[in-house]
Scaffold this active site. Sequence first.
Site, PDB file in Angstrom:
ATOM      1  N   MET A 127      42.609 -22.912  27.695  1.00  0.00           N
ATOM      2  CA  MET A 127      42.564 -21.670  27.875  1.00  0.00           C
ATOM      3  C   MET A 127      42.260 -21.373  29.598  1.00  0.00           C
ATOM      4  O   MET A 127      42.025 -20.210  29.917  1.00  0.00           O
ATOM      5  CB  MET A 127      41.587 -20.908  27.060  1.00  0.00           C
ATOM      6  N   HIS A 154      52.450 -23.123  22.694  1.00  0.00           N
ATOM      7  CA  HIS A 154      51.764 -21.643  22.781  1.00  0.00           C
ATOM      8  C   HIS A 154      52.315 -20.930  21.448  1.00  0.00           C
ATOM      9  O   HIS A 154      53.400 -20.915  20.973  1.00  0.00           O
ATOM     10  CB  HIS A 154      52.706 -20.740  24.030  1.00  0.00           C
ATOM     11  N   GLN A 158      52.912 -24.871  11.428  1.00  0.00           N
ATOM     12  CA  GLN A 158      54.268 -25.135  12.189  1.00  0.00           C
ATOM     13  C   GLN A 158      53.883 -25.910  13.552  1.00  0.00           C
ATOM     14  O   GLN A 158      54.719 -26.864  13.751  1.00  0.00           O
ATOM     15  CB  GLN A 158      55.124 -24.019  12.447  1.00  0.00           C
TER      16      GLN A 158
END
Length: 203
Positions: free
Chosen positions: A75, A94, A158
């Site tokens: 981050m 992202h 995912q």
Amino acid sequence: MIDKLHKQQLGEQKAEIVAVISNKADVYGLQRAKDAEIAPIVIASKGIKREEYDALLSAEIDKHQADLIILAGFMRILSTEFVNKYLGKMINIHPSLLPKYTGINTHQRAIDAGDTVHGATVHFVTPELDSGPTILQAKVPLFSDDTSEDLRERVLTQEHLIYPLVAQWFLTNRLTMDNNKAILDGNPLPENGYADEINITYC
Ligand code: NHR
């Protein structure tokens, strides 16, 4: 990610994770590294100027002679100098369908916008935040009663599929970045990456 990639067969060769580096000590990724018998490395970032931090990070990375740098939940914004040094050799995942929702709080922002589709994007890292060429996206449905935590979990599932797949493409020399474009098997990928408007099955 660590387990999947570490054990992944790459033709004759296995991928080897040579280092797991975090700027925070108490993160799960370091435990995962330990479990996989990879030395966890902490380079604390608190109170250190960006350029100074990036120099420390770069020195550590270079010790390990990595072919690919994989950002995962990292981050801190990386300086242009750092990014350019590893241009075409650093990827990020992202949690949004970029170019939608750069920055943070992506799941809540998708909910607030009334979106019905959300997802994750793997992209090459370039100096401009969350703007490097897209390699692969995964879409998930967004239901009207979803909380951001529901969505985070659905997207994360995912992420765990597409990130190792992209790493494998890179490490088998199928994927490069050229002229600010992602190239797979010699073909420049479309704006939204490989799976743009086509359905692919992971196997
Ligand atoms: N650095 C560059 N130069 N380019 C990218 O594309 C980068 C990057 C560093 C990290 C990951 C990215 C994400 O997918 C990433 C991509 C942090 C922020 C952020 O705003 C935004 C996006 C990402 C990571 N961070 C805080 C902020 O308030 C903290 C800033 C700091 O301490 O550096 O700016 O999530």
